[in-house]
Design an enzyme around this catalytic site. Structure first.
Site, PDB file in Angstrom:
ATOM      1  N   PHE A  11      11.523   4.115   6.575  1.00  0.00           N
ATOM      2  CA  PHE A  11      11.649   3.119   7.640  1.00  0.00           C
ATOM      3  C   PHE A  11      10.369   2.319   7.857  1.00  0.00           C
ATOM      4  O   PHE A  11      10.258   1.571   8.820  1.00  0.00           O
ATOM      5  CB  PHE A  11      12.027   3.796   8.960  1.00  0.00           C
ATOM      6  CG  PHE A  11      13.237   4.652   8.853  1.00  0.00           C
ATOM      7  CD1 PHE A  11      14.501   4.079   8.795  1.00  0.00           C
ATOM      8  CD2 PHE A  11      13.127   6.027   8.802  1.00  0.00           C
ATOM      9  CE1 PHE A  11      15.629   4.875   8.675  1.00  0.00           C
ATOM     10  CE2 PHE A  11      14.249   6.835   8.693  1.00  0.00           C
ATOM     11  CZ  PHE A  11      15.508   6.250   8.626  1.00  0.00           C
ATOM     12  N   ASP A  40       3.387  17.098   8.685  1.00  0.00           N
ATOM     13  CA  ASP A  40       3.682  16.472   7.390  1.00  0.00           C
ATOM     14  C   ASP A  40       2.395  16.320   6.568  1.00  0.00           C
ATOM     15  O   ASP A  40       2.139  15.272   5.978  1.00  0.00           O
ATOM     16  CB  ASP A  40       4.378  15.122   7.596  1.00  0.00           C
ATOM     17  CG  ASP A  40       5.221  14.702   6.388  1.00  0.00           C
ATOM     18  OD1 ASP A  40       5.441  15.534   5.477  1.00  0.00           O
ATOM     19  OD2 ASP A  40       5.647  13.530   6.351  1.00  0.00           O
ATOM     20  N   VAL A  51       6.902   0.137   5.988  1.00  0.00           N
ATOM     21  CA  VAL A  51       6.227  -0.397   4.809  1.00  0.00           C
ATOM     22  C   VAL A  51       4.808  -0.735   5.242  1.00  0.00           C
ATOM     23  O   VAL A  51       4.578  -1.200   6.358  1.00  0.00           O
ATOM     24  CB  VAL A  51       7.011  -1.593   4.193  1.00  0.00           C
ATOM     25  CG1 VAL A  51       7.314  -2.650   5.222  1.00  0.00           C
ATOM     26  CG2 VAL A  51       6.260  -2.214   3.031  1.00  0.00           C
ATOM     27  N   VAL A  52       3.846  -0.441   4.353  1.00  0.00           N
ATOM     28  CA  VAL A  52       2.434  -0.654   4.690  1.00  0.00           C
ATOM     29  C   VAL A  52       1.858  -1.681   3.723  1.00  0.00           C
ATOM     30  O   VAL A  52       1.991  -1.544   2.505  1.00  0.00           O
ATOM     31  CB  VAL A  52       1.641   0.678   4.618  1.00  0.00           C
ATOM     32  CG1 VAL A  52       0.186   0.462   5.019  1.00  0.00           C
ATOM     33  CG2 VAL A  52       2.285   1.749   5.491  1.00  0.00           C
ATOM     34  N   LEU A  63       0.836  -1.211   0.000  1.00  0.00           N
ATOM     35  CA  LEU A  63       0.000   0.000   0.000  1.00  0.00           C
ATOM     36  C   LEU A  63       0.866   1.254   0.000  1.00  0.00           C
ATOM     37  O   LEU A  63       0.469   2.302  -0.495  1.00  0.00           O
ATOM     38  CB  LEU A  63      -0.924   0.006   1.228  1.00  0.00           C
ATOM     39  CG  LEU A  63      -1.947  -1.133   1.280  1.00  0.00           C
ATOM     40  CD1 LEU A  63      -2.688  -1.121   2.615  1.00  0.00           C
ATOM     41  CD2 LEU A  63      -2.933  -0.997   0.123  1.00  0.00           C
ATOM     42  N   GLY A  64       2.034   1.131   0.581  1.00  0.00           N
ATOM     43  CA  GLY A  64       2.922   2.293   0.611  1.00  0.00           C
ATOM     44  C   GLY A  64       4.230   1.936   1.283  1.00  0.00           C
ATOM     45  O   GLY A  64       4.365   0.887   1.908  1.00  0.00           O
ATOM     46  N   ARG A  65       5.197   2.824   1.114  1.00  0.00           N
ATOM     47  CA  ARG A  65       6.517   2.564   1.696  1.00  0.00           C
ATOM     48  C   ARG A  65       7.217   3.881   1.953  1.00  0.00           C
ATOM     49  O   ARG A  65       7.172   4.801   1.133  1.00  0.00           O
ATOM     50  CB  ARG A  65       7.327   1.721   0.699  1.00  0.00           C
ATOM     51  CG  ARG A  65       8.727   1.402   1.131  1.00  0.00           C
ATOM     52  CD  ARG A  65       9.437   0.591   0.072  1.00  0.00           C
ATOM     53  NE  ARG A  65       9.054  -0.815   0.105  1.00  0.00           N
ATOM     54  CZ  ARG A  65       9.659  -1.730   0.874  1.00  0.00           C
ATOM     55  NH1 ARG A  65      10.654  -1.398   1.639  1.00  0.00           N
ATOM     56  NH2 ARG A  65       9.275  -2.985   0.843  1.00  0.00           N
TER      57      ARG A  65
HETATM   58  P1  ADP Z   1       5.568   6.925   6.153  1.00  0.00           P
HETATM   59  O1  ADP Z   1       5.896   7.425   7.497  1.00  0.00           O
HETATM   60  O2  ADP Z   1       6.525   5.878   5.666  1.00  0.00           O
HETATM   61  O3  ADP Z   1       5.310   8.011   5.148  1.00  0.00           O
HETATM   62  P2  ADP Z   1       2.692   6.436   6.133  1.00  0.00           P
HETATM   63  O4  ADP Z   1       1.929   6.217   7.386  1.00  0.00           O
HETATM   64  O5  ADP Z   1       2.510   7.759   5.473  1.00  0.00           O
HETATM   65  O6  ADP Z   1       4.224   6.105   6.391  1.00  0.00           O
HETATM   66  O7  ADP Z   1       2.316   5.297   5.106  1.00  0.00           O
HETATM   67  C1  ADP Z   1       2.944   5.222   3.837  1.00  0.00           C
HETATM   68  C2  ADP Z   1       1.904   5.065   2.751  1.00  0.00           C
HETATM   69  O8  ADP Z   1       1.187   3.836   2.948  1.00  0.00           O
HETATM   70  C3  ADP Z   1       0.816   6.154   2.719  1.00  0.00           C
HETATM   71  O9  ADP Z   1       1.252   7.288   1.999  1.00  0.00           O
HETATM   72  C4  ADP Z   1      -0.320   5.410   2.015  1.00  0.00           C
HETATM   73  O10 ADP Z   1      -0.114   5.358   0.623  1.00  0.00           O
HETATM   74  C5  ADP Z   1      -0.173   3.983   2.575  1.00  0.00           C
HETATM   75  N1  ADP Z   1      -1.029   3.809   3.762  1.00  0.00           N
HETATM   76  C6  ADP Z   1      -0.721   4.166   5.030  1.00  0.00           C
HETATM   77  N2  ADP Z   1      -1.730   3.895   5.879  1.00  0.00           N
HETATM   78  C7  ADP Z   1      -2.718   3.356   5.122  1.00  0.00           C
HETATM   79  C8  ADP Z   1      -4.049   2.886   5.420  1.00  0.00           C
HETATM   80  N3  ADP Z   1      -4.511   2.917   6.656  1.00  0.00           N
HETATM   81  N4  ADP Z   1      -4.794   2.414   4.404  1.00  0.00           N
HETATM   82  C9  ADP Z   1      -4.309   2.392   3.140  1.00  0.00           C
HETATM   83  N5  ADP Z   1      -3.072   2.811   2.796  1.00  0.00           N
HETATM   84  C10 ADP Z   1      -2.275   3.298   3.777  1.00  0.00           C
HETATM   85 MG    MG Z   2       3.700   9.330   4.896  1.00  0.00          MG
END
Ligand code: ADP
Ligand code: MG
Length: 345
Positions: free
Chosen positions: A59, A173, A61-62, A54-56
């Site tokens: 530090f 942020d 990964v989601v 979903l995202g990275r």
């Molecule tokens: P980081 O601190 O690495 O930026 P984030 O919390 O912003 O971490 O998460 C990274 C990315 O993962 C987000 O920009 C989004 O694309 C995805 N993501 C984070 N939380 C969720 C969620 N609850 N549902 C769907 N996607 C998510």
């Molecule tokens: Mg983020």
């Protein structure tokens, strides 16, 4: 963007926040959480849904998981405890504490559970199926937001941020990658995520030097001046510009140029992309993109701004972009979003 861990050893100062005693460290980090930390194997309770992450971040990964017991989908944020050789567990605890504090806001992502392994902490978050608003910000025509969409989503963002600010939390942020949607089509509601840079602000202690993402940082950050809730309001001004135009108002060819544009408030309100917007939309952005933090509108004041009071002038239903003849009088063409040289990033 994830900060490096604070270097100094912390002293705790109890502060009062919305009727509750919260223990706060000197650098604006909360240090107590209510959510139990589970240490049993995560994979016993959750199955990975194969597919793209979903995202990275640097530090974290989601990934998407399903809870075995309930069949419900969640987003699991895996966060490394050691970053650049430093223990960052306390920063993660703070992120959890802020999510707990914001449970009452429908516009902040919900925290379901927390797991801990030898090297990581796993935040099990409500799954936001619509992904980042970033995609619509940089999308072409049919997929891009209409002004009416931006107004509705901006009201939700402001209500979420007003809630955080009443609780003395600054996000630090706010950007399209950290504003998610419950669904993409039909366009759902927003969820604010990523409290990795967030801090508690109190009148007795000054907070400086927390660097967010270059395009969205306020002039006071660049000048090492105190951070306040107004710092988020600057980012909301940039966010509004990006949501409405798909272009980033201060983005330069490199970081230096971006920072120079910000500190000189080098912004144009006469760009082609802004043509066709309600004049009050421009006033809204102008009330936020002001060098002096005290002069910026607060989140509460923004919610009262004329731009967000008026319903959008007719015709801007998102569906119309894909239906009917583009130039037929019954279905006026949606506002074209041409790309300027530099897209938001
Ligand atoms: P980081 O601190 O690495 O930026 P984030 O919390 O912003 O971490 O998460 C990274 C990315 O993962 C987000 O920009 C989004 O694309 C995805 N993501 C984070 N939380 C969720 C969620 N609850 N549902 C769907 N996607 C998510
Ligand atoms: Mg983020």
């Amino acid at each position: 963007m994830i900060p490096e861990c604070p270097r100094s050893s912390e002293t705790r100062t109890p502060i009062r926040c919305q009727g509750a005693d919260l223990t706060q460290t000197r650098s604006g980090l909360l240090s107590e959480i209510k959510t139990p930390i589970k240490t049993e194997p995560f994979n016993e309770h959750y199955s990975l849904i194969p597919g793209k992450e979903l995202g990275r971040g640097k530090f974290a990964v989601v990934k998407k998981y399903v809870e075995k017991q309930t069949g419900k989908e969640y987003a699991a944020k895996f966060m490394r405890k050691r970053r650049k050789g430093q223990d960052c567990r306390l920063e993660i605890i703070h992120e959890i504490a802020v999510l707990e504090l914001a449970t009452a806001s429908p516009w902040v992502i919900n925290l379901h559970q927390v797991y801990e392994t030898a090297n990581e902490m796993i935040l099990v978050l409500e799954y936001a199926a619509g992904g980042e608003i970033f995609h619509q910000c940089v999308a072409e025509r049919e997929e891009a937001f209409r002004e009416a969409d931006v107004k509705r989503l901006m009201r939700q963002i402001l209500e979420g941020v007003a809630f955080l600010h009443r609780s003395s939390v600054v996000h630090l942020d706010l950007k399209p990658q950290n504003i998610l949607l419950t669904s993409e089509d039909p366009l759902g509601d927003i969820k604010i995520v990523d409290f990795g840079l967030s801090r508690m602000v109190s009148s007795s202690q000054e907070l400086r030097e927390i660097m967010g993402t270059p395009e969205y940082v306020a002039p006071e950050i660049l000048n090492y001046e105190p951070i306040s809730t107004a710092t988020d309001m600057w980012s909301i001004g940039v966010l509004a510009y990006v949501m409405l135009t798909g272009t980033s108002p201060f983005l330069g060819d490199d970081k230096q140029e971006t920072f120079l544009n910000i500190s000189q408030i080098n912004i144009s309100y006469t760009e082609e992309e802004l043509e066709g917007l309600e004049p009050s939309a421009i006033q809204f952005m102008k009330s936020l993109l002001i060098k002096e933090p005290q002069a910026r509108a607060t989140a509460e004041a923004c919610l009262q701004h004329p731009w967000l009071q008026q319903p959008t002038e007719g015709k801007e239903e998102r569906k119309e972009a894909t239906e009917g003849e583009p130039n037929s009088p019954a279905s006026p063409p949606p506002r074209r979003r041409k790309r300027r040289r530099r897209k938001a990033s």
